[in-house]
Design a protein around this motif. Structure first.
Motif, PDB file in Angstrom:
ATOM      1  N   PRO B 367       1.805   3.096  -7.927  1.00  0.00           N
ATOM      2  CA  PRO B 367       0.402   3.260  -8.327  1.00  0.00           C
ATOM      3  C   PRO B 367      -0.533   2.740  -7.244  1.00  0.00           C
ATOM      4  O   PRO B 367      -0.117   2.085  -6.288  1.00  0.00           O
ATOM      5  N   ASN B 368      -1.763   3.041  -7.451  1.00  0.00           N
ATOM      6  CA  ASN B 368      -2.826   2.558  -6.586  1.00  0.00           C
ATOM      7  C   ASN B 368      -2.964   1.040  -6.782  1.00  0.00           C
ATOM      8  O   ASN B 368      -3.189   0.575  -7.887  1.00  0.00           O
ATOM      9  N   PHE B 369      -2.789   0.301  -5.727  1.00  0.00           N
ATOM     10  CA  PHE B 369      -2.823  -1.164  -5.863  1.00  0.00           C
ATOM     11  C   PHE B 369      -3.524  -1.765  -4.663  1.00  0.00           C
ATOM     12  O   PHE B 369      -3.206  -1.452  -3.514  1.00  0.00           O
ATOM     13  N   GLY B 370      -4.493  -2.617  -4.967  1.00  0.00           N
ATOM     14  CA  GLY B 370      -5.172  -3.319  -3.892  1.00  0.00           C
ATOM     15  C   GLY B 370      -4.431  -4.618  -3.618  1.00  0.00           C
ATOM     16  O   GLY B 370      -4.365  -5.480  -4.478  1.00  0.00           O
ATOM     17  N   GLY B 371      -3.841  -4.721  -2.465  1.00  0.00           N
ATOM     18  CA  GLY B 371      -2.983  -5.862  -2.161  1.00  0.00           C
ATOM     19  C   GLY B 371      -3.736  -7.184  -2.141  1.00  0.00           C
ATOM     20  O   GLY B 371      -4.960  -7.240  -2.026  1.00  0.00           O
ATOM     21  N   VAL B 372      -2.957  -8.243  -2.239  1.00  0.00           N
ATOM     22  CA  VAL B 372      -3.550  -9.584  -2.229  1.00  0.00           C
ATOM     23  C   VAL B 372      -4.180  -9.850  -0.881  1.00  0.00           C
ATOM     24  O   VAL B 372      -5.291 -10.381  -0.773  1.00  0.00           O
ATOM     25  N   TRP B 373      -3.441  -9.502   0.171  1.00  0.00           N
ATOM     26  CA  TRP B 373      -3.945  -9.723   1.529  1.00  0.00           C
ATOM     27  C   TRP B 373      -4.375  -8.412   2.131  1.00  0.00           C
ATOM     28  O   TRP B 373      -4.136  -8.117   3.288  1.00  0.00           O
ATOM     29  N   GLN B 374      -5.041  -7.643   1.341  1.00  0.00           N
ATOM     30  CA  GLN B 374      -5.425  -6.302   1.741  1.00  0.00           C
ATOM     31  C   GLN B 374      -6.454  -6.340   2.853  1.00  0.00           C
ATOM     32  O   GLN B 374      -7.441  -7.082   2.783  1.00  0.00           O
ATOM     33  N   ARG B 378      -6.837   0.866  -0.059  1.00  0.00           N
ATOM     34  CA  ARG B 378      -5.649   0.731  -0.899  1.00  0.00           C
ATOM     35  C   ARG B 378      -4.563   1.698  -0.437  1.00  0.00           C
ATOM     36  O   ARG B 378      -3.368   1.394  -0.504  1.00  0.00           O
ATOM     37  N   LYS B 382      -0.866   0.749   0.645  1.00  0.00           N
ATOM     38  CA  LYS B 382       0.276   1.405   0.013  1.00  0.00           C
ATOM     39  C   LYS B 382       1.197   1.989   1.082  1.00  0.00           C
ATOM     40  O   LYS B 382       2.430   1.868   1.003  1.00  0.00           O
ATOM     41  N   PHE B 385       3.123  -0.685   2.803  1.00  0.00           N
ATOM     42  CA  PHE B 385       4.215  -1.162   1.952  1.00  0.00           C
ATOM     43  C   PHE B 385       5.363  -0.175   1.959  1.00  0.00           C
ATOM     44  O   PHE B 385       6.540  -0.566   2.027  1.00  0.00           O
TER      45      PHE B 385
END
Lengths: 152, 423
Positions: B367-374, B378, B382, B385
């Motif tokens: 899914p669409n996820f905004g990383g912690v250390w983005q 997004r 992704k 990752f």
């Protein structure tokens, strides 16, 4: 007792299905373990609140110990337990609660109402098109933690 | 010793002020006193309100809030204008208020009592208004001759049933009919229907007389009256509501109309039921005895309702079907993931219907996820990752043994090569 009402997801496709098939509702995914005390407390609150928020949110538990879920644990960068992640229409919703990590909620909630308020804030922000919302809770009710960057 | 100053000349004489109702010897200075000014203002205001009532009632036809006046005292000319509710006499009042004598009287009054000359126009009736009124009277007279029932022009009193007052020859008989009518303006172009047209509309002027006096079997209300529900006919309750209006309302045989029961010549009083029945019949059918046109006057249903009759069956199906679609329509289109939600909903419906849906998700879907250390978008996080994931997979799949080799510098390489060369 509360966890019996909430579905527990152990496979990646189950989590995928939950994320993809929950439309126009907030999806609350709790990543944790059934034997953890904080997780149990959180599960109890989630189970009791699930009916109240059923019109605009759905709740599911994700077992962190499952192998297939590890990819999500890496993807979501879950290091502390329990971690609650919110989705809306397969989009991840962030919440600025004054903690270092805006991507998830670490720890439990002090009361059922707090959880409902948080979910409501996320729903309202999502309906307005916002991907990040402010936490409606006062700072004293927000669990504090320290986040380490690559174990530094 | 100087002589006493001459006594003051005797006062110019005591004057009587009609407004203040007392004598004074102040002469013209009296006009500027506060009491006098107050009394002058009050008197002018009173007259203006009476004049405006009269003007409104006579010239515009709308009822005044106060009960009708039978006389008006003109303080400027000291004339009593009587019988204002009598049409013939009130013309005297109007003509007087528009006359030059009244104008002169007003000016003299204001000059004497100190009011400003700019108030003159508000204390009289202008020639334009008189002309308008005369026109109205004329049309009323001509309308009366042709037997129209409308009372053109104003009528004093809200419940005077000016619509039922008739100036036509059969006034006694027509006056208390159930005929709804408007208080007509002096326009022939738009005339309310006074008689059933049965699908054919005829101007009132030609038919008004005949409609009431005729021996029509059933007397029915003209349904062409705009803006009022035909179902009001025959309904006492609605008549109560409508009876309050003095103009533009139907007057049926409600209880308040009992005093005005119709006595149509040659015909007895019509029972209410027959009216209602006739109206209902015409209203429902719209095609009765028909005239060439089906329109509002004939009681035909409007075309959009006719069209919708066919769709009424489908509407139920539509309303029942696809509740999800209805929901999405109500939702904010700018909400998060709106496009995704629409697409996904369509896919799910296709799946429900059993249609083939191309598999869009595989095991590698994330899914669409905004990383912690983005750091970027997004999508970028992704992709990063997914790259790391692939690399990790490759590393785990390939049996790569890492050979640890000692570091050999260039000097060493050169030295070794030279030594070999020398050898």
């Amino acid at each position: 007792m509360g966890s019996a009402l909430l579905p527990t997801l152990r496979q990646k496709r189950e989590v995928d299905a939950a994320i993809r098939d929950t439309l126009d509702k907030v999806l609350v995914l709790r990543f944790g373990r059934a034997d953890d005390a904080a997780c149990l407390h959180l599960d109890d609150i989630l189970a009791k609140s699930s009916w109240d928020i059923s019109k605009f949110a759905s709740v599911a538990l994700v077992d962190m110990d499952s192998e297939e879920i590890q990819v999500y644990i890496d993807y979501f960068d879950i290091t502390l337990v329990p971690a609650t992640i919110f989705f809306f229409n397969a989009h991840h919703m962030k919440m600025d609660s004054g903690t270092p990590d805006h991507t998830k909620w670490i720890g439990s909630f002090s009361s059922k109402q707090d959880f409902i308020d948080v979910v409501e804030a996320i729903f309202r922000g999502a309906m307005k098109g916002k991907l990040i919302v402010s936490c409606p809770l006062p700072p004293e009710r927000i669990p504090r933690f320290q986040l380490l960057f690559k174990d530094v | 010793m100087p002589s006493e100053p001459a006594k003051k000349a005797p006062a110019a004489g005591l004057e009587y002020c009609e407004l203040c109702r007392h004598h004074h010897d102040l002469g013209r200075r009296h006009r500027y006193g506060r009491n006098h000014r107050d009394k002058l203002g009050a008197a002018l205001t009173r007259f203006r309100s009476k004049l405006s009532d009269l003007r409104r009632a006579l010239l515009h036809g709308s009822p005044s809030s106060q009960p009708p006046r039978s006389r008006l005292w003109c303080p400027f000319c000291s004339i009593d204008l009587v019988d204002l509710d009598d049409r013939s006499a009130c013309s005297n009042a109007i003509y007087h208020l528009a006359s030059g004598e009244h104008l002169k009287g007003v000016k003299d009054f204001l000059r004497k009592h100190g009011g400003g000359m700019d108030q003159v126009d508000s204390l009289r009736i202008s020639e334009d208004e008189v002309a308008k009124w005369e026109k109205g009277c004329k049309s009323l007279r001509t309308g009366a001759k042709t037997g129209t029932e409308e009372l053109i022009g104003p009528s004093l009193g809200p419940m005077k049933d000016i619509q039922n007052e008739s100036t036509c020859d059969n006034s006694d008989t027509f006056a208390r009919t159930n005929i709804p009518s408007f208080s007509n303006t002096a326009s022939y172009v738009v005339m309310p229907l006074q008689n059933p047209t049965n699908g054919a509309y005829h101007p009132i002027s030609t038919e008004c007389h005949g409609a009431f006096g005729s021996g029509n079997a059933s007397y029915s209300a003209p349904y062409g009256t705009v803006g009022l529900p035909i179902t009001a006919w025959g309904s006492a309750e609605t008549h109560k509501q409508q009876g309050v209006l003095s103009t533009n309302c139907f007057h049926g045989t409600g209880p308040e109309m009992n005093g005005h029961q119709p006595t149509i010549p040659g015909n007895g009083p019509r029972p209410l039921i027959s009216f209602a029945a006739h109206v209902q019949q015409s209203h429902s059918g719209g095609n009765l005895s028909c005239g060439p046109k089906a329109n509002v006057h004939t009681g035909a249903p409007p075309p959009w309702l006719k069209a919708n009759e066919h769709d009424s069956n489908n509407l139920l199906l539509r309303s029942c079907g696809a509740p999800g679609k209805g929901k999405s329509r109500k939702l904010n289109p700018k909400r998060v993931g709106a496009a995704w939600a629409e697409r996904r909903r369509a896919e799910m419906e296709m799946q429900k219907r059993g249609e083939f849906v191309p598999e869009t998700s595989d095991s590698s879907w994330l899914p669409n996820f905004g990383g912690v250390w983005q750091s970027g978008t997004r999508k970028e996080s992704k992709k990063d990752f997914e790259k790391t994931l692939k690399l990790h997979d490759k590393k785990s799949n390939h049996e790569l043994s890492l050979e640890i080799k000692p570091y050999i510098s260039k000097r060493m390489v050169n030295a070794i090569s030279q030594s070999l060369f020398h050898i």
